[in-house]
Enzyme design. Structure first.
Site: not given
Length: 363
Positions: A175-176, A201, A294, A297
């Site tokens: 993600s991030t 993401h 973050m 998930d």
């Protein structure tokens, strides 16, 4: 706790006003200033010393990317880019992430006021994440090589994998900070590496440009996944933004399944969906990699992968932009190893070669 202090940089007075309103509604953050262009922003940032800035990609007097490059060189700080949902906007945003921006928000092309209010939760979440991120200035991207050739500035060429079972698949969740982390893993892989399936993401409209960018830098082929296609060695498949990606069996082959559906863990695509299919369908032939991001998930499904016999690696805290997703996976008991980002690809190659050697010894 002190509030997160944010400066908004955007050439649109309406967008500046809306973003300031969205930020000021949150109890843990405040918009301490705004600027209409990068030249005005320099003085605003110098005077107010914010924790995070939001930065429009396209602005007058100085290009947003030029400003970002200077900022990350002279005064590195968390930046959330505000980009448009266009192909050009996607390319510019990806370049911003290479330069060191933590994350981005895609503002709508029409209905700006309603669109930004609908994105308010996403915007403030990204600001919170950025405020806690480890900020680094990324190097300029390498030039585009021919397929099969090493990208300039990437790892030295590695030996071909040789005869490996086509049953092996590597699954990556991120993600991030993950766009650059995933790139660092993929550019080190040889062209005959087993199939790689990735959930990063990202919103709709960005993953195709991201896949094309990686395809030009890597020895393996990289593409946005399409429903029903065979999952082949020497290829990496990226979940399309706004759709879930999983892997299923079709006779002797693995195929990609790309489906709409409800968000899982607030995400679509979701790492949980991909990793659950890895545990259920691929089992001990799967290798899991959890990169920076973050939240949590994919942590539960990554543990299911390990329970099914997969070998899992989580990125370590020191090399993560945000340690959330690896931390949760480690806490769930999903990790076989925790490694710095630069060591993940070499370890995958080593582990796969060792696995192939054990298989040959059994023959």
């Amino acid at each position: 706790m002190p509030k997160i202090r944010v400066v908004v940089v955007d050439d649109s007075a309406l967008v500046r006003s809306l973003l300031a309103e969205i930020i000021n509604r949150e109890p843990d953050m405040t918009c301490v200033g705004t600027a209409a262009d990068p030249l005005a922003a320099r003085e605003t940032i110098r005077t107010l010393n914010p924790d995070v800035i939001t930065l429009d990609v396209e602005m007058p007097r100085m290009d947003g990317l030029d400003f970002l490059a200077r900022l990350m060189r002279l005064r590195p700080m968390p930046v959330v880019m505000v980009s448009t949902l266009t192909e050009r906007g996607a390319e510019t945003t990806l370049r911003a992430l290479e330069l060191g921006a933590v994350d981005f928000v895609a503002k709508p092309k029409i209905g700006i006021a309603d669109g930004l209010h609908q994105l308010a939760h996403d915007i403030t979440d990204k600001i919170r994440t950025a405020a806690r991120a480890q900020v680094r200035r990324a190097p300029p991207p390498p030039e585009r090589p021919a397929h099969g050739a090493a990208a300039p500035g990437s790892a030295p060429p590695v030996k071909a994998m040789g005869r490996l079972s086509t049953e092996k698949i590597v699954f990556i969740g991120a993600s991030t900070g993950g766009t650059e982390a995933t790139k660092e893993v993929l550019v080190q892989l040889p062209p005959d590496f087993p199939a790689v399936v990735i959930t990063q993401h990202m919103p709709p409209g960005f993953t195709r440009s991201y896949a094309a960018r990686l395809d030009g830098l890597c020895r393996i082929r990289v593409k946005e996944a399409t429903d029903g296609e065979r999952v082949l060695p020497g290829h990496a498949y990226i979940a399309p933004g706004g759709l879930h990606l999983s892997v299923e069996r079709s006779g002797a082959n693995y195929v990609a399944r790309v489906r709409d559906g409800e968000p899982v863990n607030r995400h679509k695509p979701s790492v949980e969906v991909l990793f659950e299919s890895a545990a259920r369908v691929v089992g001990p032939n799967a290798f899991g990699v959890m990169l920076t991001g973050m939240g949590g998930d994919g942590a539960k499904a990554m543990r299911a992968m390990r329970d099914a016999g997969a070998w899992n690696i989580c990125q370590d805290e020191a090399s993560c932009v945000v340690f959330g997703m690896p931390r949760e996976a480690i806490a769930a008991g999903a990790a076989n190893e925790v490694l710095p980002l630069a060591q993940i690809a070499p370890r995958l190659i080593e582990r796969l070669r060792a696995t192939a050697g054990m298989a040959l010894n059994r023959v």
